[in-house]
Write an enzyme that holds these catalytic residues in place. Structure first.
Site, PDB file in Angstrom:
ATOM      1  N   GLN A   1     -53.161 -10.211  90.741  1.00  0.00           N
ATOM      2  CA  GLN A   1     -53.800  -9.338  89.488  1.00  0.00           C
ATOM      3  C   GLN A   1     -54.825  -8.800  89.792  1.00  0.00           C
ATOM      4  O   GLN A   1     -55.652  -9.948  90.057  1.00  0.00           O
ATOM      5  CB  GLN A   1     -53.152  -9.976  88.044  1.00  0.00           C
TER       6      GLN A   1
ATOM      7  N   LYS B   1     -44.646  -8.766  83.181  1.00  0.00           N
ATOM      8  CA  LYS B   1     -44.458  -8.463  84.506  1.00  0.00           C
ATOM      9  C   LYS B   1     -43.145  -9.902  84.704  1.00  0.00           C
ATOM     10  O   LYS B   1     -42.241  -9.433  85.278  1.00  0.00           O
ATOM     11  CB  LYS B   1     -45.110  -8.500  85.549  1.00  0.00           C
TER      12      LYS B   1
ATOM     13  N   ASP C   1     -48.151  -3.468  94.980  1.00  0.00           N
ATOM     14  CA  ASP C   1     -48.608  -2.573  94.184  1.00  0.00           C
ATOM     15  C   ASP C   1     -48.814  -1.236  94.684  1.00  0.00           C
ATOM     16  O   ASP C   1     -49.926  -0.590  94.647  1.00  0.00           O
ATOM     17  CB  ASP C   1     -50.170  -3.714  93.815  1.00  0.00           C
TER      18      ASP C   1
END
Ligand code: GUN
Length: 297
Positions: free
Chosen positions: A99, A55, A122
């Site tokens: 994460q 990422k 997200d």
């Protein structure tokens, strides 16, 4: 219809990334700053570390700022919540990604709920989830949105098609079903308690497999001519002793001869997840700057 086609997620992701890079250049020129993505990694999970590194690399490659926050697994709930609050208030940060999974002693839901919904790249906060359920514009989880983009690229309009989503996770199954419903598909959500999964899957024009069990969905279950999106990434022992390999949730070898299209593992949905994260970061930057949504994305 030609059967047996592999859907090249990597090539499609590259096209999305090109468009994001163009959008980033325009944004940077008009706003005098780059869009910024903050990624928080807690602990030492090796798979998570690999994802976070890719990422970071992609964020830089497309011209955005990347802010990485690596914290030990011993971090307290309070310290992690403070970090998220700081990022919520940081004007350089357009997107925040924590994460998952977090170490067991941390309350994952409380951390996710603290993220400013305008920075929720997200798409996991209750506000983003609610907006998706209501069919309102908002930030949508990356893997399901990437899967929907692949399906629309393959099939065009999804209206009236029978879609079966196998898996009901917060990250993939549920938002995937919602996206397909918003695209006017007829949607069934199957899961570990579903009776006669084989015949449920056999009804589907579109199968999205997101159960996290290696090659659980057999080729013979899939209707001839169906389109299959395999979200699974499972590491299993390879033929060669001591080696491992990645396989999906679908028995690709048993399905390939009679599907209209199937995403491979690796090289299918995986690259789309990162491409959509980049897209979401640019979209969040636009939102915060009061600009309309980025074009063509
Ligand atoms: N872990 C595995 N996939 C994801 C994802 O899409 N987002 C976050 N935050 N964590 C993940």
């Amino acid at each position: 219809m030609t059967l047996g086609k592999t859907i090249d997620g990597k090539a499609f992701a590259a096209k999305v990334q090109d468009k994001v890079a163009q959008g980033v250049a325009k944004f940077t020129q008009s706003q005098g700053r780059k869009p910024g993505l903050a990624v928080v990694l807690v602990g030492e999970d090796p798979a998570s570390a690999v994802y976070v590194r890719s990422k970071h690399k992609m964020t830089i490659q497309l011209g955005m700022e990347s802010f990485e926050f690596k914290r030990p697994a011993s971090i307290s709930q309070e310290e992690l919540m403070e970090l998220v609050e700081e990022l919520n208030g940081d004007p350089r940060v357009d997107g925040i990604l924590v994460q998952l999974p977090l170490p067991k002693h941390l309350d994952e839901q409380a951390v996710v709920e603290l993220i400013n919904p305008d920075k929720d790249v997200d798409g996991l906060t209750p506000i983003s989830t609610g907006r998706l359920a209501l069919g309102l514009p908002g930030l949508v989880p990356c893997t399901p949105l990437g899967s929907l983009m692949l399906l629309q690229d393959e099939l065009g309009d999804l209206s009236g098609k029978n879609a079966v989503v196998v898996g009901r996770s917060i990250l993939v199954g549920k938002p995937m079903a919602q996206l397909l419903l918003n695209a006017n598909a007829t949607v069934t959500i199957a899961h570990s308690r579903t009776q006669d999964l084989a015949s449920v899957v056999h009804q589907a024009d579109i199968v999205v497999a997101a159960v996290g069990r290696p090659e659980m969905i057999k080729g013979s279950w899939i209707k001839p001519g169906a389109t299959v999106i395999d979200v699974g990434i499972n590491r299993v022992p390879a033929e060669e002793e001591g080696k491992t390999k990645l396989v999906g949730d679908v028995d690709t070898a048993g399905a390939i001869s009679h599907v209209a299209g199937i995403t491979p593992v690796p090289g299918g949905v995986g690259p789309m997840t990162i491409a959509v994260l980049m897209r979401n970061t640019l979209a969040a930057a636009h939102l915060r700057a009061g600009l309309p949504a980025p074009e063509g994305l």
